[in-house]
Design an enzyme around this catalytic site. Structure first.
Site, PDB file in Angstrom:
ATOM      1  N   SER A 146       0.859  -1.189   0.000  1.00 39.73           N
ATOM      2  CA  SER A 146       0.000   0.000   0.000  1.00 39.73           C
ATOM      3  C   SER A 146       0.887   1.228   0.000  1.00 39.73           C
ATOM      4  CB  SER A 146      -0.901   0.017   1.232  1.00 39.73           C
ATOM      5  OG  SER A 146      -1.563   1.265   1.370  1.00 39.73           O
ATOM      6  N   TYR A 159      -1.807  -0.729  10.389  1.00 39.70           N
ATOM      7  CA  TYR A 159      -1.909  -0.909   8.940  1.00 39.70           C
ATOM      8  C   TYR A 159      -0.618  -0.463   8.252  1.00 39.70           C
ATOM      9  CZ  TYR A 159      -3.921  -1.022   4.266  1.00 39.70           C
ATOM     10  OH  TYR A 159      -4.174  -1.320   2.944  1.00 39.70           O
TER      11      TYR A 159
END
Length: 260
Positions: A146, A159
Site C-alpha cells: 500500500s 496498517y
C-alpha cells in the site's frame, strides 16, 4: 496479454472475494487462468463465484483465515490435491479498515490482529505454498502492499506497519528464492474505490467529489481493474527480469504536492 496467456496456470488469490482481490480474480480468469479464491468471508466467496459465473468466468473458492497456520496448511493441501502445482500466489488478503483511534485508546490485540492477517498471513501462504510453486515452470509471487507503507494519515499504526513489513518481506523473499526460480514483487495501491466490488450485502455506488479526483494527476480515483492490469504484467513472463520490486499504482497521488 491474450485470452490464452494464463491458460492452464493456477493462480491463488487470498482475499479474492471482494475489492481488489475480486478485480484480480476477474482479470486472471478472463486470461484463461485456473483461479482459486480464498477468503475468510464465506458469504463474500459465494457471492464472488456468482458474479464470475454471470460474466461466464469460473473459479474455485476455498474458505481460509490466512492468519491461522492450520487453515493455510489445509488450503495448500487442497490446492495441491486438485491442481498439483501453483503458478502464481497473490498475497492480497488484509484488514483494510483497522483501528484509527488515538494511540492510548488502541488495544494491542487490535494491533496484533492486523499484523497477523496483513503480514503473518502472506508469510504463511508463501511458506506452505512454496512446494507447489516449485512445481511450476515460471512461478511468481505478488504481494499487495500500500502507499501507506511510505506515507500515513494519523493513527494508522498497525496498517502502515504491516504494509511496510510487506515491502521488506518482498525483497527478502525475492533474494531468498532465486535458486527456486520464483520471482517476488509487490504492488502498492493508492486510493482504490472498491464499493461496487463488495459482496452484495455491503455493495454501494461511490460518490467522488471534484476535490477527490483532483488529488490524482490522472484525474480520477482508482478501481480494482487498475491494480489487476499491473498484476497481470508482474506475474507474467513479460516481467521475467523484474523481481524484488514494488510498483505504485495510485494515479500519481503520492508524487503530487498538496498544500492546505
Amino acid at each position: 496479454m491474450t485470452d490464452t496467456y494464463y491458460k492452464d496456470r493456477v493462480v491463488l488469490i487470498t482475499g479474492g472475494a471482494q475489492g481488489i482481490g475480486l478485480g484480480m480474480a476477474q482479470a486472471f480468469a478472463t486470461e484463461g487462468a485456473q483461479v482459486v479464491i480464498t477468503d475468510a468471508d464465506e458469504e463474500a466467496g459465494k457471492d464472488a463465484l456468482k458474479r464470475l459465473q454471470e460474466n461466464k468466468l469460473t473459479a474455485a473458492f476455498i474458505p481460509c483465515d490466512i492468519s491461522s497456520e492450520q487453515e493455510v496448511v489445509a488450503l495448500m493441501k487442497a490446492v495441491g490435491e486438485k491442481y498439483g502445482k501453483l503458478d502464481v500466489l497473490i498475497n492480497n488478503a488484509g484488514i483494510a479498515d483497522p483501528f484509527t483511534g488515538d494511540l492510548q485508546e488502541m488495544r494491542m490485540s487490535e494491533f496484533d490482529r492486523v499484523l497477523a492477517v496483513n503480514l503473518r498471513g502472506p508469510m504463511l501462504c508463501t511458506k506452505y505454498g512454496f512446494p507447489l510453486l516449485q512445481k511450476a515452470e515460471h512461478p511468481a509471487i505478488l504481494n499487495l502492499s500500500s502507499t501507506r507503507a511510505f506515507m500515513s494519515e494519523p493513527n494508522t499504526f498497525a496498517y502502515s506497519a504491516s504494509k511496510g513489513g510487506i515491502e521488506a518481506l518482498t525483497h527478502s523473499l525475492a533474494v531468498s528464492l532465486t535458486e527456486d526460480r520464483i520471482r517476488v514483487n509487490a504492488i502498492a495501491p493508492g486510493w482504490i474505490e472498491t464499493g461496487p466490488w463488495q459482496k452484495e450485502s455491503q455493495r454501494y455506488e461511490p460518490r467522488h467529489t471534484k476535490e477527490d479526483k483532483a488529488q490524482h494527476p490522472v484525474g480520477r480515483v482508482g478501481i480494482p481493474a487498475d491494480v489487476a492490469e499491473a498484476a497481470l504484467f508482474l506475474c507474467s513472463d513479460r516481467a521475467g527480469f523484474i523481481t524484488g520490486q514494488h510498483l505504485v499504482v495510485d494515479g500519481g497521488m503520492t508524487v503530487k504536492m498538496i498544500y492546505t
